[in-house]
Motif scaffolding. Structure first.
Motif, PDB file in Angstrom:
ATOM      1  N   VAL A 144      31.603  41.635  45.542  1.00 14.83           N
ATOM      2  CA  VAL A 144      32.375  42.846  45.855  1.00 14.83           C
ATOM      3  C   VAL A 144      33.560  42.546  46.765  1.00 14.83           C
ATOM      4  O   VAL A 144      33.924  43.360  47.602  1.00 14.83           O
ATOM      5  CB  VAL A 144      31.497  43.951  46.501  1.00 14.83           C
ATOM      6  CG1 VAL A 144      30.598  44.554  45.459  1.00 14.83           C
ATOM      7  CG2 VAL A 144      30.682  43.428  47.675  1.00 14.83           C
ATOM      8  N   ALA A 145      34.166  41.372  46.579  1.00 11.54           N
ATOM      9  CA  ALA A 145      35.313  41.011  47.408  1.00 11.54           C
ATOM     10  C   ALA A 145      36.586  41.585  46.788  1.00 11.54           C
ATOM     11  O   ALA A 145      37.146  41.019  45.863  1.00 11.54           O
ATOM     12  CB  ALA A 145      35.411  39.498  47.539  1.00 11.54           C
ATOM     13  N   GLY A 146      37.031  42.712  47.296  1.00 12.59           N
ATOM     14  CA  GLY A 146      38.232  43.350  46.763  1.00 12.59           C
ATOM     15  C   GLY A 146      37.914  44.222  45.562  1.00 12.59           C
ATOM     16  O   GLY A 146      36.756  44.386  45.168  1.00 12.59           O
ATOM     17  N   LEU A 147      38.968  44.806  44.979  1.00 16.88           N
ATOM     18  CA  LEU A 147      38.786  45.724  43.842  1.00 16.88           C
ATOM     19  C   LEU A 147      38.405  44.946  42.586  1.00 16.88           C
ATOM     20  O   LEU A 147      38.938  43.871  42.333  1.00 16.88           O
ATOM     21  CB  LEU A 147      40.088  46.479  43.572  1.00 16.88           C
ATOM     22  CG  LEU A 147      40.630  47.339  44.715  1.00 16.88           C
ATOM     23  CD1 LEU A 147      41.934  48.006  44.280  1.00 16.88           C
ATOM     24  CD2 LEU A 147      39.614  48.391  45.135  1.00 16.88           C
ATOM     25  N   ASP A 148      37.505  45.490  41.801  1.00 14.53           N
ATOM     26  CA  ASP A 148      37.150  44.890  40.513  1.00 14.53           C
ATOM     27  C   ASP A 148      37.971  45.584  39.421  1.00 14.53           C
ATOM     28  O   ASP A 148      37.700  46.722  39.059  1.00 14.53           O
ATOM     29  CB  ASP A 148      35.656  45.034  40.242  1.00 14.53           C
ATOM     30  CG  ASP A 148      35.249  44.213  39.030  1.00 14.53           C
ATOM     31  OD1 ASP A 148      36.126  43.868  38.202  1.00 14.53           O
ATOM     32  OD2 ASP A 148      34.048  43.910  38.892  1.00 14.53           O
ATOM     33  N   LEU A 149      38.981  44.873  38.934  1.00  8.40           N
ATOM     34  CA  LEU A 149      39.880  45.467  37.930  1.00  8.40           C
ATOM     35  C   LEU A 149      39.405  45.221  36.499  1.00  8.40           C
ATOM     36  O   LEU A 149      40.087  45.610  35.543  1.00  8.40           O
ATOM     37  CB  LEU A 149      41.300  44.932  38.130  1.00  8.40           C
ATOM     38  CG  LEU A 149      41.901  45.222  39.522  1.00  8.40           C
ATOM     39  CD1 LEU A 149      43.268  44.568  39.668  1.00  8.40           C
ATOM     40  CD2 LEU A 149      42.018  46.732  39.752  1.00  8.40           C
TER      41      LEU A 149
ATOM     42  N   PHE B   1      50.945  46.549  35.477  1.00  8.34           N
ATOM     43  CA  PHE B   1      50.659  45.315  34.741  1.00  8.34           C
ATOM     44  C   PHE B   1      51.753  45.027  33.709  1.00  8.34           C
ATOM     45  O   PHE B   1      52.018  43.877  33.393  1.00  8.34           O
ATOM     46  CB  PHE B   1      49.298  45.423  34.048  1.00  8.34           C
ATOM     47  CG  PHE B   1      48.167  45.615  35.007  1.00  8.34           C
ATOM     48  CD1 PHE B   1      47.667  44.535  35.718  1.00  8.34           C
ATOM     49  CD2 PHE B   1      47.625  46.871  35.230  1.00  8.34           C
ATOM     50  CE1 PHE B   1      46.631  44.707  36.636  1.00  8.34           C
ATOM     51  CE2 PHE B   1      46.591  47.054  36.137  1.00  8.34           C
ATOM     52  CZ  PHE B   1      46.094  45.976  36.841  1.00  8.34           C
TER      53      PHE B   1
ATOM     54  N   GLY C 218      37.158  46.651  34.662  1.00  4.37           N
ATOM     55  CA  GLY C 218      36.998  47.875  33.880  1.00  4.37           C
ATOM     56  C   GLY C 218      38.309  48.495  33.430  1.00  4.37           C
ATOM     57  O   GLY C 218      38.341  49.259  32.456  1.00  4.37           O
ATOM     58  N   VAL C 219      39.394  48.191  34.131  1.00  2.00           N
ATOM     59  CA  VAL C 219      40.700  48.712  33.723  1.00  2.00           C
ATOM     60  C   VAL C 219      41.123  48.068  32.395  1.00  2.00           C
ATOM     61  O   VAL C 219      41.733  48.717  31.540  1.00  2.00           O
ATOM     62  CB  VAL C 219      41.757  48.452  34.818  1.00  2.00           C
ATOM     63  CG1 VAL C 219      43.128  48.924  34.369  1.00  2.00           C
ATOM     64  CG2 VAL C 219      41.356  49.125  36.118  1.00  2.00           C
TER      65      VAL C 219
ATOM     66  N   ARG D 263      33.917  38.378  38.221  1.00  2.00           N
ATOM     67  CA  ARG D 263      33.197  37.272  38.854  1.00  2.00           C
ATOM     68  C   ARG D 263      32.352  36.552  37.832  1.00  2.00           C
ATOM     69  O   ARG D 263      32.166  37.036  36.717  1.00  2.00           O
ATOM     70  CB  ARG D 263      32.311  37.839  39.951  1.00  2.00           C
ATOM     71  CG  ARG D 263      31.308  38.852  39.392  1.00  2.00           C
ATOM     72  CD  ARG D 263      30.597  39.647  40.466  1.00  2.00           C
ATOM     73  NE  ARG D 263      29.337  40.193  39.965  1.00  2.00           N
ATOM     74  CZ  ARG D 263      29.193  41.351  39.338  1.00  2.00           C
ATOM     75  NH1 ARG D 263      30.236  42.129  39.126  1.00  2.00           N
ATOM     76  NH2 ARG D 263      28.011  41.746  38.905  1.00  2.00           N
TER      77      ARG D 263
ATOM     78  N   THR E 112      31.117  37.852  49.627  1.00  2.00           N
ATOM     79  CA  THR E 112      30.281  39.049  49.707  1.00  2.00           C
ATOM     80  C   THR E 112      29.693  39.426  48.350  1.00  2.00           C
ATOM     81  O   THR E 112      30.427  39.659  47.390  1.00  2.00           O
ATOM     82  CB  THR E 112      31.023  40.257  50.329  1.00  2.00           C
ATOM     83  OG1 THR E 112      30.158  41.408  50.241  1.00  2.00           O
ATOM     84  CG2 THR E 112      32.340  40.555  49.640  1.00  2.00           C
TER      85      THR E 112
ATOM     86  N   GLN F 105      46.244  44.001  44.202  1.00  2.00           N
ATOM     87  CA  GLN F 105      45.258  45.002  44.646  1.00  2.00           C
ATOM     88  C   GLN F 105      45.902  45.992  45.608  1.00  2.00           C
ATOM     89  O   GLN F 105      45.583  47.189  45.586  1.00  2.00           O
ATOM     90  CB  GLN F 105      44.054  44.299  45.265  1.00  2.00           C
ATOM     91  CG  GLN F 105      43.346  43.425  44.242  1.00  2.00           C
ATOM     92  CD  GLN F 105      41.913  43.148  44.581  1.00  2.00           C
ATOM     93  OE1 GLN F 105      41.404  43.595  45.603  1.00  2.00           O
ATOM     94  NE2 GLN F 105      41.233  42.414  43.705  1.00  2.00           N
TER      95      GLN F 105
ATOM     96  N   LEU G  72      48.931  53.126  44.626  1.00  5.49           N
ATOM     97  CA  LEU G  72      48.996  54.207  43.631  1.00  5.49           C
ATOM     98  C   LEU G  72      48.163  55.406  44.062  1.00  5.49           C
ATOM     99  O   LEU G  72      48.512  56.549  43.789  1.00  5.49           O
ATOM    100  CB  LEU G  72      48.452  53.721  42.280  1.00  5.49           C
ATOM    101  CG  LEU G  72      49.340  52.869  41.404  1.00  5.49           C
ATOM    102  CD1 LEU G  72      48.600  52.569  40.104  1.00  5.49           C
ATOM    103  CD2 LEU G  72      50.644  53.592  41.110  1.00  5.49           C
TER     104      LEU G  72
ATOM    105  N   VAL H 152      49.319  53.088  36.337  1.00  9.56           N
ATOM    106  CA  VAL H 152      48.485  51.871  36.357  1.00  9.56           C
ATOM    107  C   VAL H 152      49.013  50.877  35.327  1.00  9.56           C
ATOM    108  O   VAL H 152      49.186  49.686  35.612  1.00  9.56           O
ATOM    109  CB  VAL H 152      47.000  52.203  36.083  1.00  9.56           C
ATOM    110  CG1 VAL H 152      46.181  50.916  35.915  1.00  9.56           C
ATOM    111  CG2 VAL H 152      46.422  53.056  37.206  1.00  9.56           C
TER     112      VAL H 152
ATOM    113  N   MET I   2      45.934  36.209  35.397  1.00 12.02           N
ATOM    114  CA  MET I   2      45.098  36.803  36.441  1.00 12.02           C
ATOM    115  C   MET I   2      43.633  36.763  36.029  1.00 12.02           C
ATOM    116  O   MET I   2      43.307  36.618  34.849  1.00 12.02           O
ATOM    117  CB  MET I   2      45.532  38.241  36.751  1.00 12.02           C
ATOM    118  CG  MET I   2      45.243  39.243  35.669  1.00 12.02           C
ATOM    119  SD  MET I   2      45.597  40.971  36.189  1.00 12.02           S
ATOM    120  CE  MET I   2      44.144  41.354  37.194  1.00 12.02           C
ATOM    121  N   ARG I   3      42.770  36.814  37.016  1.00  7.35           N
ATOM    122  CA  ARG I   3      41.332  36.851  36.767  1.00  7.35           C
ATOM    123  C   ARG I   3      40.742  38.088  37.419  1.00  7.35           C
ATOM    124  O   ARG I   3      41.157  38.470  38.508  1.00  7.35           O
ATOM    125  CB  ARG I   3      40.647  35.612  37.355  1.00  7.35           C
ATOM    126  CG  ARG I   3      40.886  34.379  36.547  1.00  7.35           C
ATOM    127  CD  ARG I   3      40.386  33.124  37.242  1.00  7.35           C
ATOM    128  NE  ARG I   3      40.992  31.971  36.620  1.00  7.35           N
ATOM    129  CZ  ARG I   3      40.565  31.433  35.467  1.00  7.35           C
ATOM    130  NH1 ARG I   3      39.515  31.925  34.853  1.00  7.35           N
ATOM    131  NH2 ARG I   3      41.193  30.403  34.948  1.00  7.35           N
TER     132      ARG I   3
END
Lengths: 455, 455
Positions: free
Chosen positions: A185-190, A442, A192-193, A179, B410, B435, B441, A438, A175-176
């Motif tokens: 800002v297309a979708g959630l930025d994971l 994964f 930081g998780v 950016r 975006t 996502q 969750l 969470v 997975m990537r």
């Protein structure tokens, strides 16, 4: 061992078969590490993302635990081998691609921090995060612990430079996150998780890192204070200077003594504390260190040395750079990593010494004063179970003191094995349950670095 | 409507009962918004976190959709009312607490961006994120879209300043992410999951934001180029200057014409493009803008104006500040927000005009050149379905062109309602599923801003 022979046939040349070599992958830099026997785990040295995929597919199919491992500089036991596990080393994934127009680096997780710095510097750029172990630690490990270091007071931590990640999940899916572009800002930025997840979710196989223009070579001020209180007044005085120092490091009196016992780094004995302060501001480093020197003098420093050139600046900092080996040489210890609001730092330092006195222990207190992030050490006699128990109690007391000051039990070293017993209390049950949910998204089988972080 | 009367009794004085007032909460700044009738949704104006908890508990119990709403400046339709929904406005949660020692601000989501800037400035500090709508948009909305703006080329985006969040989840549970301290790595940091989540996970009720030392008042260079190619050469030339500009904004010829049609802002007609470039570097702004002017002249600028004081600098920038109203006045349009690597910007601009020509449309192209983030507009005749369809096709073509250049659909506006049809293709099925699993969750009932982002 069938896992070893299975993987050796799946990944020819990647699996360590010599037990002496495998033993070198047993522990990280956690002083209290308890390594398994070298025939009780399998070491895979990945040479490509595909190797990581194959390993994690095999691990998921057979329910084998996996310990992702970089350069084994973790001080909390997050990267040492586990019995029955696959140790998946990314040390050979060392590609570095610098894009000076986009000001990004795309790197493998095995890249050593200072190698990336050097590659960026060739383009007039810098990768600021600067753990004390920078010459040994890898970017993969830095991402896994959200590593900080000496320059965070001005430049922030690893998370502030990670723009995106490529991660292989248990089962082998790639997975990537994030950016390559400056914004997105297309979708959630994971992203930081994964930063700071300590190998509990997946294995980072590539990081897209933000670079910044290279500062000037830093100049240094060294200020000696008669008391710890005066030293803390020096830290506070620096908050009032508009030009943020690129480094504000503290050594208390016992830390100075430990360094001087290790070698003569020119520190005076009997001081209450020493501050080392740097500026790398282009065109202004000399002016800044003079301003810092004046502020530190006004705050009560009795001796102030200002480096006038880079060589002298490096020399002044050398005593800080050898602090960790000097403390390791001093004897067995528990290494703390508490972080409190900068305004509460003086109270924290006072607590360190009060707690040590209460438990009849010797302690040192030093670290990243500009961030409120210190690495106090409690020393004990390894031959004396009472002394060890006292140090454990002191460790616990200090974690609670940090919480009472609005702080956390770990600023930058991570939770690992060492601090897992305290995490539940810091997070609370509801947040712990959420984080485990969470994680389960994964790593549904729970095979990634089991026992670390969450206990 | 029973939801309205239920909530009015649960939250006396918080629910809007006047239909004319409620109508004011129907739409955001999305030009293609299709508002429901004002009696088809319920507006709650929260005055406290408790009000948010009560609302989200009620919503979960009754399965009612919730639209979190700030200042309604979203250009993508992420914050307009939905039929049958509760519009939960956070505009009255406007507390601001500045801690100058820790260099953080703790704010309510209703705080207007420029109000926070002003409060920070009183302490010699800055909150850099600077959307074009800064005087109107709220921090809650900025967090929800990971807002960028004009200063990102030097200072980054909203995510770079969010240290922690307080969020109320559907059902009313309160959670906290991140930290107040400078460092902290105890467990997963879920802050980044919420930043840019566009109200699809929960409602932010407090944000802990990092502040930085205030720069100098910026000075401005305005450079006029004969062609778009020369303008792009100007952008590239600025990447070679060590001191990063605090602003690099592009207006192409048609954008300049639109601004001049709106009012005389001193722009020449018939140019290929205009760049506005600023420096706020303490003590060096005047020197920097001279260096930028020289670089832009060398790149082919035919006219270069350098502001010598702050008033002149503001005046030069005024033409950029009015670009959005000027374009809105020009006629109906689709607003793009694509972001590509800075090195591909020239190709993107060429594509904008090629696509417009192909579809027989007029287009403008302007925005944050220093980030590779532009806001091209395709204008159409609202009375002519053919023209509207052509603009829709042009919008789609440009999204695909951005992808082909390594970009995203975006950069900073978010997905909202407008770009939801493209998100699946940008993310891919596996990432979209992941996502949605993360969303589930936090929002297992799927009541948070349904239909937005994920369609």
């Amino acid at each position: 061992m069938s896992v070893t022979s299975d993987l050796a046939s799946l990944l020819p040349g990647r699996v360590v078969t010599d037990p002496d070599v495998a033993a070198g992958y047993a522990v990280d830099a956690y002083p209290q590490a308890a390594p398994p026997a070298s025939d009780d785990y399998t070491v895979v040295r990945a040479r490509s993302r595909t190797d990581v995929e194959v390993t994690l597919r095999y691990a998921a199919e057979h329910g084998i635990p996996v310990v992702p491992q970089g350069s084994r500089t973790s001080t909390t036991g997050s990267a040492g081998a586990l019995p029955g596990a696959i140790v998946l080393s990314t040390e050979q994934l060392t590609s570095i691609e610098i894009d000076p127009v986009e000001r990004i680096a795309v790197v493998g997780p095995g890249v050593i921090n200072t190698d990336l710095k050097a590659a960026a510097a060739e383009h007039g750029l810098a990768y600021p995060p600067d753990p004390a172990s920078a010459s040994m630690c890898s970017i993969g490990g830095n991402v896994a612990t959200n590593a900080g270091g000496l320059c965070c007071v001005k430049y922030g931590v690893t998370a502030d430079y990670v723009r995106g990640l490529e991660v292989v999940l248990p089962g082998g899916e790639v997975m990537r996150t994030g950016r390559r572009t400056a914004k997105g800002v297309a979708g959630l930025d994971l992203t930081g998780v994964f930063v700071g997840s300590e190998g509990t979710l997946g294995v980072v196989t590539e990081a897209v890192l933000r670079l910044v223009p290279l500062g000037d070579p830093p100049l240094t001020v060294l200020a000696v204070f008669p008391t710890l209180d005066a030293t803390m007044a020096g830290v506070a005085a620096l908050r009032g200077v508009r030009s943020t120092p690129s480094l504000v490091e503290l050594l208390d009196g016992p830390s100075v003594d430990a360094v001087q016992a290790y070698g003569d780094y020119g520190f005076p004995s009997g001081s209450g504390g020493v501050l080392l302060v740097q500026s790398d501001r282009p065109g202004h480093a000399a002016e800044d260190v003079q301003e810092y020197a004046a502020a530190l003098t006004a705050a009560g420093a009795t001796e102030v040395a200002v480096a006038e050139d880079r060589a002298e600046a490096d020399l002044l900092l050398e005593g800080r750079r050898v602090l960790n080996p000097a403390l390791a040489a001093r004897g067995p210890r528990f290494i703390e990593d508490v972080c409190v609001p900068v305004g509460r730092l003086g109270e924290l330092v006072a607590q360190v010494h009060a707690i040590a006195a209460r438990h009849g222990l010797e302690a040192t207190c030093g670290g990243h004063a500009g961030d409120g992030n210190l690495h106090p050490c409690f020393f004990y006699d390894a031959e004396d179970p009472e002394s060890l128990a006292a140090a454990q109690r002191a460790f616990d007391d200090l974690v609670r003191a940090a919480w009472a000051l609005g702080g956390t039990l770990t600023g930058e070293h991570g939770v690992g094995a060492q601090k897992a017993p305290w995490l539940r209390e810091e997070l609370g049950e509801a947040e712990l349950a959420r984080q485990l949910a969470v994680k389960a998204l994964f790593d549904p089988l729970g095979i990634m670095n089991p026992g670390r972080v969450y206990g």
